[in-house]
Design an enzyme around this catalytic site. Structure first.
Site, PDB file in Angstrom:
ATOM      1  N   ARG A 125       0.909  -1.628  -0.385  1.00 43.66           N
ATOM      2  CA  ARG A 125      -0.089  -0.136  -0.218  1.00 43.66           C
ATOM      3  C   ARG A 125       0.939   1.060   0.328  1.00 43.66           C
ATOM      4  O   ARG A 125       1.831   1.623   0.522  1.00 43.66           O
ATOM      5  CB  ARG A 125      -1.500   0.147   0.981  1.00 43.66           C
ATOM      6  CG  ARG A 125      -1.675   0.993   1.427  1.00 43.66           C
ATOM      7  CD  ARG A 125      -2.807   0.899   0.178  1.00 43.66           C
ATOM      8  NE  ARG A 125      -4.163   1.540   0.965  1.00 43.66           N
ATOM      9  CZ  ARG A 125      -4.994   1.848   0.216  1.00 43.66           C
ATOM     10  NH1 ARG A 125      -5.142   1.546  -1.132  1.00 43.66           N
ATOM     11  NH2 ARG A 125      -6.697   2.967   0.420  1.00 43.66           N
ATOM     12  N   THR A 396      -9.579   1.128  -9.758  1.00 44.70           N
ATOM     13  CA  THR A 396      -8.523  -0.645  -9.039  1.00 44.70           C
ATOM     14  C   THR A 396      -8.725  -2.268 -10.041  1.00 44.70           C
ATOM     15  O   THR A 396      -9.871  -1.897 -11.293  1.00 44.70           O
ATOM     16  CB  THR A 396      -9.413  -0.777  -8.103  1.00 44.70           C
ATOM     17  OG1 THR A 396      -9.000  -0.025  -7.025  1.00 44.70           O
ATOM     18  CG2 THR A 396      -8.312  -1.720  -7.324  1.00 44.70           C
ATOM     19  N   THR A 414      -3.602  -0.625  -7.210  1.00 45.33           N
ATOM     20  CA  THR A 414      -4.529   0.380  -7.909  1.00 45.33           C
ATOM     21  C   THR A 414      -3.470   1.910  -7.949  1.00 45.33           C
ATOM     22  O   THR A 414      -2.750   1.699  -7.174  1.00 45.33           O
ATOM     23  CB  THR A 414      -5.745   0.503  -6.756  1.00 45.33           C
ATOM     24  OG1 THR A 414      -6.685   1.488  -6.826  1.00 45.33           O
ATOM     25  CG2 THR A 414      -5.276   0.718  -5.132  1.00 45.33           C
ATOM     26  N   ASP A 438      -8.146   8.519   0.452  1.00 45.89           N
ATOM     27  CA  ASP A 438      -8.151   6.929   1.019  1.00 45.89           C
ATOM     28  C   ASP A 438      -8.389   7.393   2.920  1.00 45.89           C
ATOM     29  O   ASP A 438      -9.269   6.342   3.144  1.00 45.89           O
ATOM     30  CB  ASP A 438      -8.083   5.834   0.660  1.00 45.89           C
ATOM     31  CG  ASP A 438      -8.725   4.723  -1.101  1.00 45.89           C
ATOM     32  OD1 ASP A 438      -9.797   5.298  -0.397  1.00 45.89           O
ATOM     33  OD2 ASP A 438      -7.761   3.945  -1.045  1.00 45.89           O
ATOM     34  N   SER A 467      -7.647   0.085   3.250  1.00 48.50           N
ATOM     35  CA  SER A 467      -8.449   0.087   1.446  1.00 48.50           C
ATOM     36  C   SER A 467      -9.330  -0.498   1.844  1.00 48.50           C
ATOM     37  O   SER A 467      -9.663  -1.482   3.195  1.00 48.50           O
ATOM     38  CB  SER A 467      -7.132  -0.297   1.007  1.00 48.50           C
ATOM     39  OG  SER A 467      -7.416  -0.743  -0.372  1.00 48.50           O
ATOM     40  N   GLY A 489     -13.598  -1.444  -7.188  1.00 48.59           N
ATOM     41  CA  GLY A 489     -14.490  -0.960  -6.904  1.00 48.59           C
ATOM     42  C   GLY A 489     -14.483   0.114  -5.713  1.00 48.59           C
ATOM     43  O   GLY A 489     -15.626  -0.336  -4.964  1.00 48.59           O
TER      44      GLY A 489
HETATM   45  N1  GLY Z   1      -8.776   2.822  -3.125  1.00 48.42           N
HETATM   46  C1  GLY Z   1      -9.673   1.630  -3.164  1.00 48.42           C
HETATM   47  C2  GLY Z   1      -8.938   1.451  -1.808  1.00 48.42           C
HETATM   48  O1  GLY Z   1      -7.846   1.291  -1.947  1.00 48.42           O
HETATM   49  O2  GLY Z   1     -10.108   0.331  -1.292  1.00 48.42           O
END
Ligand code: GLY
Length: 587
Positions: A125, A396, A414, A438, A467, A489
């Site tokens: 991430r 994503t 993503t 996010d 996320s 999504g």
């Molecule tokens: N950016 C979408 C997620 O990480 O859930």
């Protein structure tokens, strides 16, 4: 008047009759028989037919949103690579052929389950830059601005290159140069633009036209036309440097220098120190059971694994079997289970390095039993109005890989929104993420969409933003690999992924039907049951409204790519809702 919906209990003759593919080296037909699949009847007016066929491979299967990327994975397995080698090849290839979400300027999560029983997850991430601050996206009046969504300030420190390289070094069998070769070739020599890319660029032209992508993906404002051979020399150079020098080319070398210089020019805050300090993290998978099946899924910094696990635990606690699929009772129970799991998600979860995440409690059977007891079969429970709510980006991409030895990889990656922050680094040839969105920009206060988000996910330097990505691997009760699944999504990743699992386990659907079945979604706030248009029968809709649900219809819920074991091999289904050139690749 729509027909009522029911599951037929007769095994599908079609499936029973299909002969397994002939034996060949590497054939992966071992393992206990899969329980017979059952036919399903979808509501009248629903966009997909039941009973379609999935792609089949007797040796291996790859399902992604872009068939050239899936083919890159196949090429690697054919050359002797394993599922991790192939997954990394797919990841880099998506950065070339699926720039809306495939990336090296973003991040993701990978769940690995090797045929020898080892399992692992890697968290790559993005993290907030060291210069980030809690209120950085608030204006003078304390209201959120759009700087977390578009432009140079919107990016977290990318993790994709570090994560993929780390996964490869521990579980792969090939070099970075070998697995990156297909991506480099497609960037250097070009690939043929398809209508999906064309339409995606066309609908993003306003957004992308503000930055340097306008000179690369557009010709005088017109998107690349289908059929164009599209070469990306800058990206090819970047990928070649990473292949030659390893991830240090990105985090400590010329690629990173170029990224930082662009950030300085554009008003971004990512520095050399941010890149140097970035680390992908191995994390212990969440290992849970559901009706005797075993699931390996992603712990925080994604909320996905906890929420999928908590939801399925609630459903298991609610009874020995689920209500008949597609009925009001089914929609109410699923919606109520999601609602409860999302209330926890939205208020309690964040980066575990910063927040005490009650993972054991939230994923425990005992806790799920207490929540299941709060579901009244005749009346919906309102979500507390002061609850926290998520706003996730809506793009994503997920890909699922099984190799010819039975190793499996589920990866979701993503840039957050499509094409991320819209900032395209033209000297190095890639888009930057807008993952900072996010985070909760204004914990406890309505954001620009009027939504309130949780304190646990407030911005802090070096913190991973929460996320919803939910890459998941499911084993059958005999411990054999059954399903590799995940989705794109935003928050709907969680609901779509878990419904494909339920469709396969509880409703015994074929993978093709499990993927085509109408989906529903509840995320606590807004306190609304979201359903795909024509996804409920008239009778079921009237039933859920009687129980008290507000119902909102949506065009499509999430984007799933999945692989499932069947007699004699593997089936793969790439999301039918998006069409285009998404695809499977198999032998
Ligand atoms: N950016 C979408 C997620 O990480 O859930």
């Amino acid at each position: 008047m729509r027909a009522s919906l029911r599951l037929l209990v007769v095994p599908l003759a079609l499936l029973a009759c299909r002969a397994p593919a002939p034996s060949s080296a590497g054939l992966r037909s071992a393992g206990p028989a899969i329980p017979a699949r059952r036919a399903v009847t979808f509501p009248d007016g629903w966009r997909f037919k039941a009973g379609e066929k999935a792609a089949f491979g007797d040796r291996f299967m790859i399902a992604s949103n872009q068939v050239l990327a899936s083919n890159a994975g196949s090429e690697i397995v054919e050359a002797g690579g394993n599922a991790v080698d192939a997954a990394v090849a797919v990841g880099f290839a998506l950065a070339v052929t699926y720039p809306v979400a495939g990336n090296i300027g973003g991040g993701g999560f990978m769940v690995i389950r090797m045929a020898d029983g080892r399992s692992a997850t890697i968290d790559y991430r993005e993290i907030a830059p060291l210069a980030a601050s809690r209120n950085m996206y608030l204006d003078a009046a304390g209201n959120p601005t759009n700087e977390s969504i578009i432009g140079y300030k919107a990016s977290g420190v990318p993790g994709a290159v570090a994560g993929m390289a780390e996964a490869l070094s521990k579980y792969g069998s090939m070099s970075l140069a070998q697995v990156m070769a297909p991506a480099i070739r497609m960037a250097r020599d070009g690939f043929v633009v398809d209508s999906s890319l064309y339409y995606s660029l066309r609908s993003s032209s306003g957004y992308l036209g503000r930055f340097d992508a306008k000179d690369v993906f557009y010709d005088n404002g017109e998107p690349l036309k289908p059929g164009t051979l599209f070469k990306q020399p800058a990206l090819a150079r970047t990928l070649q440097q990473i292949a030659d020098q390893g991830p240090s080319a990105f985090y400590r070398g010329t690629v990173g220098d170029s990224l930082v210089a662009a950030m300085q020019r554009g008003g971004g805050i990512i520095t050399k120190r941010d890149l140097e300090q970035y680390t992908a993290l191995w994390r212990t998978p969440i290992k849970s059971t559901y009706r005797g099946y075993t699931m390996f899924t992603m712990p925080p910094s994604s909320s996905g694994g906890i929420v999928v696990t908590e939801t399925l635990n609630i459903l298991e606690a609610a009874g020995d079997s689920l209500p008949t699929w597609g009925t009001a009772a089914y929609a109410h129970l699923l919606g109520s289970a999601y609602q409860r799991a999302f209330i926890d998600r939205n208020s309690k979860l964040g980066d575990p390095a910063f927040v005490n995440v009650p993972l054991e409690q939230l994923t425990s059977k005992r806790y799920a039993q207490s929540l299941a007891k709060t579901i009244d079969p005749d009346r919906k429970t309102p979500t507390p109005s002061d609850g926290a709510q998520i706003v996730d980006g809506m793009h994503t991409t997920h890909y699922s890989v099984v190799d010819d030895k039975g190793n499996a990889v589920a990866t979701t990656t993503t840039l957050n929104n499509g094409y991320g922050s819209a900032v395209y680094l033209k000297n190095v040839g890639f888009f930057m993420n807008d993952e900072m969105d996010d985070f909760a920009s204004a914990p406890g206060k309505p954001n620009m969409f009027g939504l309130v988000q949780g304190e646990a996910n407030a911005i802090a330097p070096g913190k991973r933003m929460l996320s919803a990505m939910s890459p998941t691997i499911v084993l059958d009760p005999q411990g054999e690999l059954l399903l590799v699944v995940g989705a794109a999504g935003g928050p709907r990743i969680i609901t779509a992924t878990s419904q494909v699992i339920l469709n396969v386990i509880d409703y015994r659907m074929t993978l093709a039907d499990a993927m085509r079945a109408p989906r529903l979604h509840h995320q606590a706030l807004p306190d609304t049951l979201m359903v795909e248009t024509n996804g409920l029968t008239t009778e079921a809709e009237a039933g859920v409204r009687r129980i008290g649900h507000a119902v909102r219809y949506l065009g499509g819920l999430a984007n799933v790519n999945a692989v499932m074991r069947v007699a004699g091999g593997w089936e793969g289904v790439s999301e039918p809702r998006v069409g285009g050139t998404g695809g499977t690749s198999a032998r």
